[in-house]
Enzyme design. Structure first.
Site, mmCIF file in Angstrom:
data_model
loop_
_atom_site.group_PDB
_atom_site.id
_atom_site.type_symbol
_atom_site.label_atom_id
_atom_site.label_comp_id
_atom_site.label_asym_id
_atom_site.label_seq_id
_atom_site.Cartn_x
_atom_site.Cartn_y
_atom_site.Cartn_z
ATOM 1 N N TYR A 40 -10.788 -8.193 2.895
ATOM 2 C CA TYR A 40 -10.669 -7.089 1.942
ATOM 3 C C TYR A 40 -9.205 -6.841 1.589
ATOM 4 C CZ TYR A 40 -11.002 -2.360 0.037
ATOM 5 O OH TYR A 40 -10.890 -1.257 -0.769
ATOM 6 N N GLU A 97 -16.000 5.228 -2.153
ATOM 7 C CA GLU A 97 -14.970 6.090 -1.576
ATOM 8 C C GLU A 97 -15.574 7.438 -1.184
ATOM 9 O OE1 GLU A 97 -12.144 5.155 -0.544
ATOM 10 O OE2 GLU A 97 -11.754 3.332 -1.682
ATOM 11 N N TRP A 102 -13.635 3.156 6.737
ATOM 12 C CA TRP A 102 -13.876 2.275 5.596
ATOM 13 C C TRP A 102 -14.638 1.034 6.037
ATOM 14 C CZ3 TRP A 102 -14.734 2.324 0.793
ATOM 15 C CH2 TRP A 102 -14.729 1.142 0.049
#
Length: 192
Positions: A27, A49, A57
Site C-alpha cells: 500500500y 477513511e 488502517w
C-alpha cells in the site's frame, strides 16, 4: 514510530509505518500519496477513511475487497440504489466493518452524490489541495493529523450533505489520495 524513514528487508528506505506488514509495504509503495481522481474512486476512499475512523488502517486494507464486493465496487450510481434490505445485508456482512452509522453514512453519501454533476466530487476535493506544499516531514512526528485545508474540506463536504467526515478523516483522505505528500524525506516514495 517517531523516527525517520527506515530500511525494510530489501534495504529500501520507507516511512516506518509502511514496514510493519506486507500489506502495508504494498500500500505504501503503490498507493498512499499517489494522485487519485474520479468521483467513484474518491467516493471509495472517502468511505474507507470513514470506516477506518477509530480502527487501524490495516483492518480496512485487509477487508477492502470485501468492502468493494459489498458496496458494488463503490460505484456511486449503484450504491445510491441500495435500499433498506441492502442495509440489513451489509449489517450482516462479515467481510466488512458492520457499523450501522458508517454503513448508513456510506449509503446516504451515495444518494447525495448521485445528484451531483460528473466530476463535481473530484473538483470539490482537489480544490482543497494546498496551493504550496508544506515542509517535507523528516519524522512521523512531523506529520500533522489536521490542517487548515482538511478542516475546510470537511466543512465543505458537510455543507454539501456528505456525512461522517471530520477534519482528521479529511486529512487522511488528502494523504491517501495525493493532495499532500507526507512521505518522509528519504522515503523511496517521496515525490512519487
Amino acid at each position: 514510530m517517531s523516527g525517520g524513514p527506515a530500511a525494510g528487508p530489501d534495504g529500501v528506505l520507507r516511512c516506518p509505518w509502511g514496514l510493519s506488514t506486507e500489506d502495508y509495504v504494498a500500500y505504501h509503495d503503490t498507493e498512499w500519496g499517489r494522485a487519485v481522481h474520479g468521483d467513484d474512486a474518491l467516493y471509495e476512499r472517502l468511505c474507507l477513511e470513514a470506516f477506518q475512523s477509530g480502527l487501524s488502517w490495516l483492518t480496512i486494507l485487509r477487508r477492502r475487497e470485501g468492502f468493494r464486493t459489498a458496496f458494488a465496487g463503490f460505484e456511486i450510481a449503484a450504491v445510491a440504489r441500495f435500499d433498506a434490505s441492502d442495509a440489513q445485508r451489509l449489517l450482516a456482512d462479515e467481510g466488512i466493518i458492520r457499523n450501522r452509522a458508517k454503513i448508513e453514512a456510506t449509503l446516504a453519501n451515495a444518494k447525495e452524490l448521485a445528484g451531483w454533476k460528473p466530476g463535481e466530487l473530484d473538483e470539490l476535493i482537489w480544490s482543497h489541495a494546498p496551493e504550496e506544499p508544506g515542509p517535507a516531514p523528516r519524522t512521523v512526528a512531523d506529520v500533522p493529523a489536521v490542517t487548515p485545508e482538511s478542516t475546510a474540506l470537511a466543512k465543505a463536504l458537510k455543507k454539501a450533505g456528505i456525512r461522517f467526515v471530520g477534519p482528521t478523516t479529511a486529512y487522511a483522505l488528502m494523504q491517501a489520495c495525493g493532495l499532500v505528500d507526507d512521505h518522509l524525506v528519504g522515503c523511496v516514495s517521496r515525490g512519487a
